[in-house]
Design an enzyme around this catalytic site. Structure first.
Site, PDB file in Angstrom:
ATOM      1  N   HIS A 287       0.854  -1.184   0.000  1.00 37.34           N
ATOM      2  CA  HIS A 287       0.000   0.000   0.000  1.00 37.34           C
ATOM      3  C   HIS A 287       0.891   1.237   0.000  1.00 37.34           C
ATOM      4  O   HIS A 287       1.237   1.730  -1.063  1.00 37.34           O
ATOM      5  CB  HIS A 287      -0.951  -0.038   1.212  1.00 37.34           C
ATOM      6  CG  HIS A 287      -1.887   1.120   1.247  1.00 37.34           C
ATOM      7  ND1 HIS A 287      -2.122   1.841   2.382  1.00 37.34           N
ATOM      8  CD2 HIS A 287      -2.639   1.677   0.287  1.00 37.34           C
ATOM      9  CE1 HIS A 287      -2.984   2.802   2.116  1.00 37.34           C
ATOM     10  NE2 HIS A 287      -3.317   2.718   0.847  1.00 37.34           N
TER      11      HIS A 287
ATOM     12  N   CYS B 136      -0.661   0.297   9.454  1.00 36.89           N
ATOM     13  CA  CYS B 136      -0.823   1.677   8.985  1.00 36.89           C
ATOM     14  C   CYS B 136      -2.243   1.940   8.487  1.00 36.89           C
ATOM     15  O   CYS B 136      -2.885   2.887   8.895  1.00 36.89           O
ATOM     16  CB  CYS B 136       0.194   1.999   7.901  1.00 36.89           C
ATOM     17  SG  CYS B 136       1.824   2.211   8.617  1.00 36.89           S
ATOM     18  N   HIS B 137      -2.710   1.086   7.588  1.00 34.95           N
ATOM     19  CA  HIS B 137      -4.077   1.272   7.115  1.00 34.95           C
ATOM     20  C   HIS B 137      -4.818  -0.057   7.073  1.00 34.95           C
ATOM     21  O   HIS B 137      -5.781  -0.227   6.343  1.00 34.95           O
ATOM     22  CB  HIS B 137      -4.089   1.957   5.750  1.00 34.95           C
ATOM     23  CG  HIS B 137      -3.113   3.092   5.665  1.00 34.95           C
ATOM     24  ND1 HIS B 137      -1.852   2.936   5.151  1.00 34.95           N
ATOM     25  CD2 HIS B 137      -3.196   4.351   6.102  1.00 34.95           C
ATOM     26  CE1 HIS B 137      -1.191   4.082   5.268  1.00 34.95           C
ATOM     27  NE2 HIS B 137      -1.980   4.950   5.840  1.00 34.95           N
ATOM     28  N   GLY B 138      -4.288  -1.039   7.827  1.00 33.57           N
ATOM     29  CA  GLY B 138      -4.996  -2.303   7.989  1.00 33.57           C
ATOM     30  C   GLY B 138      -4.980  -3.246   6.805  1.00 33.57           C
ATOM     31  O   GLY B 138      -6.036  -3.615   6.284  1.00 33.57           O
TER      32      GLY B 138
END
Ligand code: HEM
Ligand code: FES
Lengths: 422, 181
Positions: free
Chosen positions: B121, B145-147
């Site tokens: 990502h 960080c964003h799963g």
């Protein structure tokens, strides 16, 4: 910059210079006693001065920081600590620089809010507005790059996350990020070039600011009523009337700034900035500086990588289009009962997005960020064109000086648009 | 221009236009050639490229252990997988994957999984290398960080990351040593 007849000066030295380089008269015509300015400007018009001061603070403190800062992955963190502990007054210069960035953004956001409320972007000031948005973009780049320089954990991982955005671009993404890094990850070459650019960009900002003020000078500032001055009775010389008025704001700003620098210098900082960069361990929660939070929330709200990047850039770039999206001929929201309400909803939406951006991704914050993102773009793409179309503006005074004259003599007209007078 | 040039001069004007266009095109190419060395100077330098390969001794890594090594300044995850983990990675319907790739395409020897430990990502380091780390819903790696959730083959299963953790070029130089890069 200024055309037309020039002022005659009595001082022989100024006369000598003026004859060869008309710099004094140009300055006076730009933001001095020869700049006719609408007589009704309020305090929201003072941010231009504050922005200039903020840029000056950043450049001055930055030059002195650069004398002690070491732009290498090995040396950066220690050199910043050395500035804090050993360099004479280094702590003060650094805290001024770090908090100066926040001052800069606070001022630019107020400046933009003023523009959106009073319709400052409307004809004939579209290009002035577009130059402003360009300045915002370069400011963001400068601040982001500057934040990387101390080479703490937040610097390193902020740089990693943001430079990785470019890898989302199809086909060239990978090559592009390698080129930006000068290697295969954020590392010493990246830090070197960031320092080079961080020194350069503020001077680009200064240059574009000259264009911005030049464009401002052509038609003069707009004003809270949004109607153009009809003659001398509607204007005042910028100096001394507005210079003194805005000196008050300048003083108050300096008091607030000094409060942060001397009493709460780390209020806006993040504890992870005190750990040196470690490429092997990501902090559990990466947050950008407060001034990027709404945009960061938009980035994370989109479940797709490329989509997120596009919306992230679009959320700032859409400001470029504002002059063409707002269909209303009336400038000031004072005479736009419907737009005025949407304006405040929009401000609330941006604050909400800012809150979402500060939270860990997921749960209610993610849901609100998604709704907030939809509304953010709807404000520009739907509300601005449609409200301008359907709204019936309130009666607009005939001239800037008219509202102070008794109503019977003032001659309010219902349907006159300010454009008609242009 | 055209408004001031009379009809008679039309021919001449077009010949001049041709000159303008060729001269313009040539200068553009020239400008491009002049700019390129500067742009290229920002690409990885020779010494950066020289750090391009790393040797790793696998013998101390026990079954079920994971090790992180650096290659081109990037963390590389080496996982000595257990039978369970291999089975989990292999019993997956490929059509359910976001970035379909079979486990055997991703490993040279089933017990050794080698991949770049950078979330696809936005570049955080996924958790899972240290004991006690969160492994995510698919028992592989989890990027906080964003799963993003990765499975025991390092494939993306849930979250915003678009692709699987990439496998670097590597080869076994003998039974217990690999050379990455
Ligand atoms: C548009 C104007 C500028 C902005 C918005 C800006 C912003 C920033 C920010 C946010 C930091 C990180 C502060 C920290 O957390 O320590 C920083 C660091 C730094 N900046 Fe700037 N800056 C600007 C202009 C300049 C200029 C003109 C120079 C040099 C001439 C400069 C030199 C530095 C240096 C050496 C550092 C690293 C030391 C430190 O972290 O305090 N900056 N800048
Ligand atoms: S960087 Fe791993 S999920 Fe975003």
């Amino acid at each position: 910059m200024a055309g037309g007849p020039r002022r005659q000066y009595n001082n022989p030295i100024i006369r000598w210079i003026e004859y060869r380089l008309p710099i004094v008269s140009t300055m006076e015509a730009t933001l001095g006693r020869d700049m006719p300015t609408p007589r009704n400007l309020n305090y929201w018009w003072s941010m231009g001065m504050i922005l200039t001061v903020a840029l000056a603070i950043q450049i001055l403190t930055g030059i002195f920081l650069a004398m002690h800062y070491v732009p290498t992955a090995e040396g950066a963190f220690d050199s910043v600590e050395r500035i804090m502990r050993d360099v004479n007054n280094g702590w003060m210069i650094r805290y001024m620089h770090a908090n100066g960035a926040s001052l800069f953004f606070a001022a630019v956001y107020i400046h933009i809010m003023r523009g959106l409320y009073y319709g400052s972007y409307k004809a004939p000031r579209e290009l002035l507005w577009i130059l402003g948005v360009l300045l915002l973009f370069i400011m963001m780049a400068t601040a982001f790059i500057g934040y990387v320089l101390p080479w703490g954990q937040m610097s390193f991982w902020g740089a990693t996350v943001i430079t990785n955005l470019f890898s989302a671009i199809p086909l060239i993404g990978e090559t592009l990020t390698t080129w930006i890094w000068g290697g295969f990850a954020v590392d010493n070459p990246t830090l070197n070039r960031f320092f080079s650019l961080h020194y350069l960009l503020p001077f680009v900002i200064a240059g574009i600011t000259v264009l911005h003020i030049w464009a401002l000078h052509v038609h003069g500032p707009s004003n809270p009523l949004g109607i153009s001055p009809k003659g001398k009775h509607d204007t005042l010389p910028y100096h001394p009337y507005y210079t003194t008025k805005y000196l008050t704001v300048f003083g108050i700003t300096l008091i607030i700034f000094a409060f942060f620098v001397f009493y709460e210098p780390l209020y806006l900082n993040h504890p992870d900035s005190f750990k040196p960069a470690d490429p092997l361990s990501t902090p559990s929660h990466i947050v950008p500086e407060w001034y990027f939070l709404p945009f960061y929330a938009i980035l994370r709200a989109i479940p797709d990588k490329l989509g997120g990047v596009i919306m992230f850039i679009a959320s700032v770039a859409i400001l470029f289009l504002v002059p063409f999206l707002d269909t209303s001929k009336v400038r000031s929201a004072r005479f736009r009962p419907i737009y005025k309400q949407f304006y405040w909803i929009f401000i609330a939406d941006v604050l909400l997005l800012g809150w979402c951006g500060s939270q860990p991704a997921g749960g209610i914050a993610l849901l609100l960020a998604r709704l907030g993102t939809v509304y953010y773009f709807a404000h520009f793409l739907l509300v601005m064109p449609l409200v301008g179309w359907f709204e019936k503006p309130r009666a607009i005074p005939e001239g800037i000086s008219k509202p102070v004259i008794p109503k019977e003599r003032a001659g309010f007209t219902a349907e006159t648009s300010p454009e008609a007078a242009e | 221009m055209s408004s001031t040039v009379g009809k008679d001069h039309d021919k001449e004007a077009s010949r001049r236009d041709f000159l303008f266009i060729t001269a313009g095109a040539a200068s553009l190419v020239g400008a491009g050639m002049a700019v390129w060395p500067f742009i290229n100077s920002m690409n990885p330098a020779k010494d950066t490229l020289a750090l391009a390969s790393t040797e790793v001794d696998l013998s101390p890594i026990e079954e079920g252990q994971r090790l992180t090594v650096m290659w081109r300044k990037k963390p590389v995850f080496i996982d000595h997988r257990t039978k369970d983990q291999i089975d989990q990675a292999r019993n997956v319907e490929l059509s359910t994957l976001k970035d379909p790739q079979s486990d055997s395409e991703r490993v040279q020897r089933p017990e050794w999984l080698v991949m770049v430990g950078i979330c696809t990502h936005l570049g955080c380091i996924p958790k899972g290398q240290r004991t006690g780390d969160q492994l995510g819903e698919y028992k592989g790696w989890f990027c906080p960080c964003h799963g993003s959730h990765y499975d025991t083959s390092g494939r993306i299963r849930k979250g915003p990351a678009p692709t699987n953790l990439p496998v670097p070029p590597y080869k076994f130089t003998n039974e217990t040593t690999i050379q990455i890069g």
